[in-house]
Design an enzyme around this catalytic site. Structure first.
Site, short mmCIF file in Angstrom:
data_model
loop_
_atom_site.label_atom_id
_atom_site.label_comp_id
_atom_site.label_asym_id
_atom_site.label_seq_id
_atom_site.Cartn_x
_atom_site.Cartn_y
_atom_site.Cartn_z
N HIS A 1 10.30 -69.88 21.64
CA HIS A 1 11.19 -71.04 21.65
C HIS A 1 10.33 -72.31 21.54
CE1 HIS A 1 13.96 -68.19 24.04
NE2 HIS A 1 14.33 -68.21 22.76
N GLU B 1 9.58 -74.90 24.47
CA GLU B 1 8.97 -74.44 25.73
C GLU B 1 7.45 -74.57 25.63
OE1 GLU B 1 10.69 -70.58 26.36
OE2 GLU B 1 12.72 -71.38 26.38
N HIS C 1 7.10 -67.94 28.33
CA HIS C 1 8.21 -68.87 28.07
C HIS C 1 8.11 -70.08 28.99
CE1 HIS C 1 10.92 -66.46 25.45
NE2 HIS C 1 10.29 -65.44 26.01
N GLU D 1 7.89 -66.88 32.98
CA GLU D 1 8.70 -68.10 32.88
C GLU D 1 8.05 -69.18 33.74
OE1 GLU D 1 11.46 -68.65 31.14
OE2 GLU D 1 11.97 -66.62 30.44
#
Length: 236
Positions: A30, A33, A126, A198
């Site tokens: 993404h 990010e 991410h 994350e």
């Protein structure tokens, strides 16, 4: 503190293996990010370093690293999609060679690697918009304790990585993501270690008396370093 290797146990275990195991790391599916790029840079810088731990990791594992999975999306400034307007992390189950070439060829490399050697970790880096700290999304079959080991070790090595915030679930709406697709299709991987890392786009509260500490590149690089140290601790 550095790990101390006081015996030849680790070397003997390595020599008894016919093949090294593989570690696969990818980032920036993404485009928005950005923290994922800094975290995986911390992994790369550490692995290329001269520390005793880095040398051991290079001896023990073959590393396959894709630090920029969505270069066209990054180039045009997209938040979540590629230039073709596709969320690449929802295309892993049936990637198209023309529309999603990044996923198509990376998945092909991963599946071919799994036929030649065992894989110890597949980690996808991410960024997270909804919380503080760094955490892991993990798969979970019957043996939750086994798949919890790596996140737990990383949380002990880092003041930013949170084991309590990490989750162990496989929601249906994420069926076509990298984490769940490879869980179904890669057969021989240690304790289901297909993980999404994350990292908050805001900062950390862990270990700081709930006071907000905003990230800088140094702290983000250290998350990557600590993930690598977690792999070594996991092996030992």
């Amino acid at each position: 503190n550095s790990f101390k290797f006081k015996s030849n146990d680790l070397e003997n275990q390595y020599k008894n293996n016919n093949l090294k195991k593989a570690v696969i790391m990818i980032a920036r599916q993404h485009p928005g990010e950005t923290v994922g790029s800094h975290v995986i840079k911390g992994c790369i810088d550490f692995l290329l370093g001269d520390s005793e731990e880095a040398k051991k990791l290079r001896e023990l594992y073959n590393f396959i690293i894709v630090p920029m999975m969505n270069p066209d999306g990054v180039l045009v400034g997209n938040s979540r999609t590629s230039f073709a307007g596709c969320d690449l992390n929802r295309r892993w189950s049936k990637p198209n060679e023309i529309i999603h070439p990044e996923i198509y060829y990376t998945k092909s490399i991963i599946l071919k690697t799994s036929l030649k050697q065992n894989i110890s970790f597949i980690i996808d880096f991410h960024g997270h918009f909804g919380t503080f700290n760094s955490l892991f999304y993990c798969n979970h079959k019957e043996n939750k304790q086994a798949c919890s080991l790596f996140p737990y070790l990383c949380s002990k090595l880092s003041n930013i990585i949170s084991f309590q915030q990490s989750t162990f679930s496989m929601p249906k709406y994420k069926t076509s993501t990298e984490r769940l697709t490879l869980f179904r299709e890669v057969k021989d991987i240690d304790n289901d270690n297909i993980i999404a890392s994350e990292t908050s786009l805001f900062g950390t509260r862990k270990g700081n008396n709930e006071k907000n500490y905003y990230y800088n590149t140094k702290l983000l690089n250290e998350i990557g370093r600590d993930c690598c140290l977690g792999m070594l601790s996991y092996y030992i």
